[in-house]
Design a protein around this motif. Sequence first.
Motif: not given
Length: 498
Positions: A255-260
């Motif tokens: 889970h690479n990096g914040e999206a929301l």
Amino acid sequence: MEPILKVKNLTKEFPGVKALDKVQFDLFPGEVHILVGENGAGKSTLSKCILGAYQPESGEIYLEEQKVDFRTPKEALANGIAAVYQELTMVPYLNAAQNIFFNREPVYKGTNIIDQKLMQAQAKELLKNLNCENIDTTKPVKYLGVAEQQMIEIAKAISIDPKIIIFDEPTATLSDREVESFFKQIHLLKKRNIGIIYVSHRMKEFHHIGDRITVLRDGKYIKTLREGELSDEELVNLMVGRDIAQVYVRTPNEHNGEALRVENISDRAGKVENCSLVVNKGEIVGLAGLVGAGRTEMARLIFGIDKLKGGKVYLHGKDVSGRGPSYLVNEGLGFLPEDRKQLGLAVRAPISWNIAAVSLKKIFPHFFVSQSKNDEVADEYVKSLKIATPSVKKMARALSGGNQQKVVIAKWLSANTDVIIFDEPTRGIDVGAKMEIYALMDRLASEGKAILMISSEMQEIIGMSDRMYIMNNGSIAGHIERDEFAAEKIGQMMLLGS
């Protein structure tokens, strides 16, 4: 005891499709006979033939040992056969009492004047028996929730004192409390010797109310068995015609990096209060809660349909608070609504138009729309998502529920959205189609897309989520990781809060 209803060798054809092929079925007084099968198996067609909405090419239907040939649902209703459909049949600007007694309103003796007081009293009594006495019977039903409208539909069917009731996915929008009350009513109907045909994909319900189960597959009668005669897995295998090794498929991925990111958002109606959550790339995050907890209202706030009272929404680190859906779609956010037919699709438009509906500017940047190009793009998604249709020119309303949901997903994929909100993604679709939707969601997550999934099915949200937020009474009651998932713990948070 003789069956109250018997169907013999029923065949129904549509252009290019044999929807029913010599199907047999019977129903005894006081029995709940569950009708199962994948979407497109023939369940709805059989129900509509019994109700007189469709006329079969061949075969016979007997009601109380008398051969019948209903030409309209009104004829079937007059003979004691009522139906509660998955798709609501409300008149939105009439109140609950008016909908329940539509065209059957009580009148003052010797007049044609409707006795409003009596009608309201009778409506309240019916709803009270369904444990829904809090529903305002004087308010236009358009202002009520979907679950409340569903209970009004059930009250309407019960009000005619029928011999047979056909229920089509009656609990799809109900909370656990409402489902429990509904099942109590089912048992009361059984005691009154009312025969019940129950169409449902929720196998856990079968054990609570079912007596017998009839399986249809590809328009053909497969088998009738006593409830409990087969395990759930064996029944699923019978329905889909293949072995089911695993229902919920999840591929391990990073889970690479914040999206929301949502920070302390509230709405103006008081249904969402200071809610926060985060969804990362490649992650499926569940949003659980009872009906009315505020899950859909929160999704609508995030997507900009409803106005924020306070709080912030960030998409890929960018503050998009207060922006409308068009802007958010351009920024990569998609939303599959709970009611796909009313809000997710133009059901009277072709599949190709639906798939391109939110991506026309992307597909045709110079404003000249080519139907052949539109069809070509749609064909790619039809093949990729395995949408069962002979042509992208086919109207969306002609597809099964599972294939309609795939069209909605294709619409958002064509718009190149990489953060997608799924609100009840498998509502009203069969177990085979559910598995395809689960596999598709897993594939999207493995490709790096971020998914926020709202679901009322405990097994589904546990099976598909990497993490989960639980809502209670408009607030986030808890946040738990996958290795902490437990139905009892989640249920307690849903009911009691943190």
